[in-house]
Write a protein that holds these residues in place. Structure first.
Motif, short mmCIF file in Angstrom:
data_model
loop_
_atom_site.label_atom_id
_atom_site.label_comp_id
_atom_site.label_asym_id
_atom_site.label_seq_id
_atom_site.Cartn_x
_atom_site.Cartn_y
_atom_site.Cartn_z
N ILE A 88 52.34 32.38 37.78
CA ILE A 88 52.00 33.74 37.40
C ILE A 88 50.63 33.63 36.75
CG2 ILE A 88 52.65 35.73 36.00
CD1 ILE A 88 54.54 35.08 38.43
N SER A 89 49.66 34.34 37.31
CA SER A 89 48.26 34.12 36.95
C SER A 89 47.45 35.37 37.22
CB SER A 89 47.69 32.97 37.79
OG SER A 89 47.63 33.37 39.16
N SER A 90 46.22 35.34 36.74
CA SER A 90 45.31 36.42 37.11
C SER A 90 44.99 36.30 38.60
CB SER A 90 44.01 36.30 36.31
OG SER A 90 43.29 35.15 36.72
N PRO A 91 44.51 37.37 39.22
CA PRO A 91 43.97 37.24 40.57
C PRO A 91 42.80 36.24 40.52
CG PRO A 91 44.31 39.55 40.02
CD PRO A 91 44.50 38.76 38.75
N PHE A 92 42.52 35.60 41.66
CA PHE A 92 41.47 34.60 41.68
C PHE A 92 40.08 35.24 41.71
CE2 PHE A 92 41.36 35.57 46.19
CZ PHE A 92 40.05 35.34 46.55
N ILE A 93 39.10 34.48 41.29
CA ILE A 93 37.70 34.81 41.55
C ILE A 93 37.06 33.59 42.20
CG2 ILE A 93 37.50 36.48 39.65
CD1 ILE A 93 35.77 34.24 38.24
N TRP A 94 36.03 33.83 42.96
CA TRP A 94 35.23 32.77 43.58
C TRP A 94 33.80 32.98 43.09
CZ3 TRP A 94 34.85 28.23 45.59
CH2 TRP A 94 33.73 27.87 46.32
N ASP A 95 33.24 31.96 42.44
CA ASP A 95 31.89 32.11 41.91
C ASP A 95 30.89 31.11 42.51
OD1 ASP A 95 32.53 29.71 40.71
OD2 ASP A 95 32.30 30.42 38.66
N GLU A 97 31.06 28.12 42.60
CA GLU A 97 31.28 26.82 41.97
C GLU A 97 32.69 26.34 42.25
OE1 GLU A 97 31.50 24.73 37.55
OE2 GLU A 97 31.57 26.91 37.71
N ALA A 98 33.65 27.26 42.09
CA ALA A 98 35.07 26.93 42.26
C ALA A 98 35.86 28.22 42.39
CB ALA A 98 35.58 26.13 41.06
N LEU A 99 37.07 28.09 42.89
CA LEU A 99 38.04 29.19 42.85
C LEU A 99 38.67 29.10 41.46
CD1 LEU A 99 40.46 30.35 45.52
CD2 LEU A 99 41.35 29.81 43.26
N LYS A 100 38.71 30.24 40.74
CA LYS A 100 39.15 30.22 39.36
C LYS A 100 40.20 31.30 39.11
CE LYS A 100 34.67 28.48 37.87
NZ LYS A 100 33.47 28.70 37.07
N TYR A 101 41.10 30.98 38.19
CA TYR A 101 42.11 31.95 37.77
C TYR A 101 42.61 31.58 36.38
CZ TYR A 101 45.66 28.46 39.00
OH TYR A 101 46.43 27.31 39.07
N ILE A 102 43.27 32.53 35.73
CA ILE A 102 43.89 32.30 34.43
C ILE A 102 45.39 32.09 34.64
CG2 ILE A 102 44.41 33.27 32.15
CD1 ILE A 102 41.82 34.96 32.49
N ASP A 103 45.89 30.97 34.16
CA ASP A 103 47.30 30.63 34.25
C ASP A 103 48.03 31.26 33.06
OD1 ASP A 103 49.66 28.94 33.38
OD2 ASP A 103 49.25 28.02 35.32
N TYR A 104 49.07 32.06 33.37
CA TYR A 104 49.83 32.73 32.31
C TYR A 104 51.22 32.13 32.11
CZ TYR A 104 46.30 36.19 31.31
OH TYR A 104 45.14 36.80 30.91
N ASP A 105 51.32 30.83 32.28
CA ASP A 105 52.48 30.05 31.84
C ASP A 105 53.73 30.22 32.70
OD1 ASP A 105 50.89 29.37 29.49
OD2 ASP A 105 51.49 31.32 28.71
N LEU A 106 54.15 31.43 32.98
CA LEU A 106 55.37 31.63 33.74
C LEU A 106 55.20 31.08 35.15
CD1 LEU A 106 56.23 35.31 32.75
CD2 LEU A 106 57.46 33.24 32.04
N ASP A 107 56.23 30.41 35.64
CA ASP A 107 56.21 29.83 36.98
C ASP A 107 57.55 30.11 37.64
OD1 ASP A 107 53.64 28.33 36.65
OD2 ASP A 107 54.80 27.22 35.16
#
Length: 176
Positions: A88-95, A97-107
């Motif tokens: 469970i995370s934020s939607p991804f962004i691509w900058d 440099e890398a594909l990035k997201y915020i991990d919100y712990d729940l899996d």
């Protein structure tokens, strides 16, 4: 926002809500890259944890990221079937440099027979207090847990029959 190109080898960066790096996957091959959807494949890739510890993934995996949904899905291909690990995370962004997201712990861990378990609720509660997760984010995340469970039950997206196998076959064309 551009998108990574098919065939590119990229890093994936996971962050926590406080902006600190959580985990980095060293190399994932892009199988499909658009502004809204990224599908990648990796096998035995190096993963670096926030404390500097590293480990290597044990099996081939197909990764699914969407710019609209607050989760990402990793289908791990094992001898006894496909296991899914859903962050469970934020939607991804691509900058670029890398594909990035915020991990919100729940899996959510999904087994080959499509049974599943929700993991890390205690970690979510603890981090929510420590990092002051906004109430609006909590609502979004809980709605996306429900959406993800509907996807599992309905065999939608990466849970559809043959989804992982089809993308894994494409991944193998880049390894030859």
């Amino acid at each position: 926002m551009d998108a990574p190109m098919e065939g590119d080898k990229i890093q994936i960066h996971s962050y926590k809500h406080n902006g600190l790096i959580h985990r980095v996957w060293e190399e994932t091959t892009i199988l499909k890259g658009t502004k809204s959807l990224v599908i990648g494949g990796n096998d035995r890739t190096i993963v670096t944890e926030s404390d500097g510890r590293t480990w290597i993934t044990r099996e081939p995996a197909i990764c699914y990221f969407h710019a609209k949904y607050w989760f990402n899905i990793i289908g791990m291909i094992r001898e006894d079937g496909i296991y899914y690990y859903c962050n469970i995370s934020s939607p991804f962004i691509w900058d670029n440099e890398a594909l990035k997201y915020i991990d919100y712990d729940l899996d959510i861990k999904v087994f080959p027979d499509m049974t599943y378990i929700l993991l890390d609720e205690d970690e979510y509660e603890r981090h929510g207090k420590e990092m002051n997760y906004p109430e609006a984010i909590d609502g979004i995340l809980r709605n996306n847990v429900d959406k993800l469970i509907r996807w599992v039950r309905g065999r939608k997206g990466p849970f559809a029959p043959d989804f992982i196998d089809t993308w894994y076959e494409r991944y193998l064309t880049y390894r030859r």
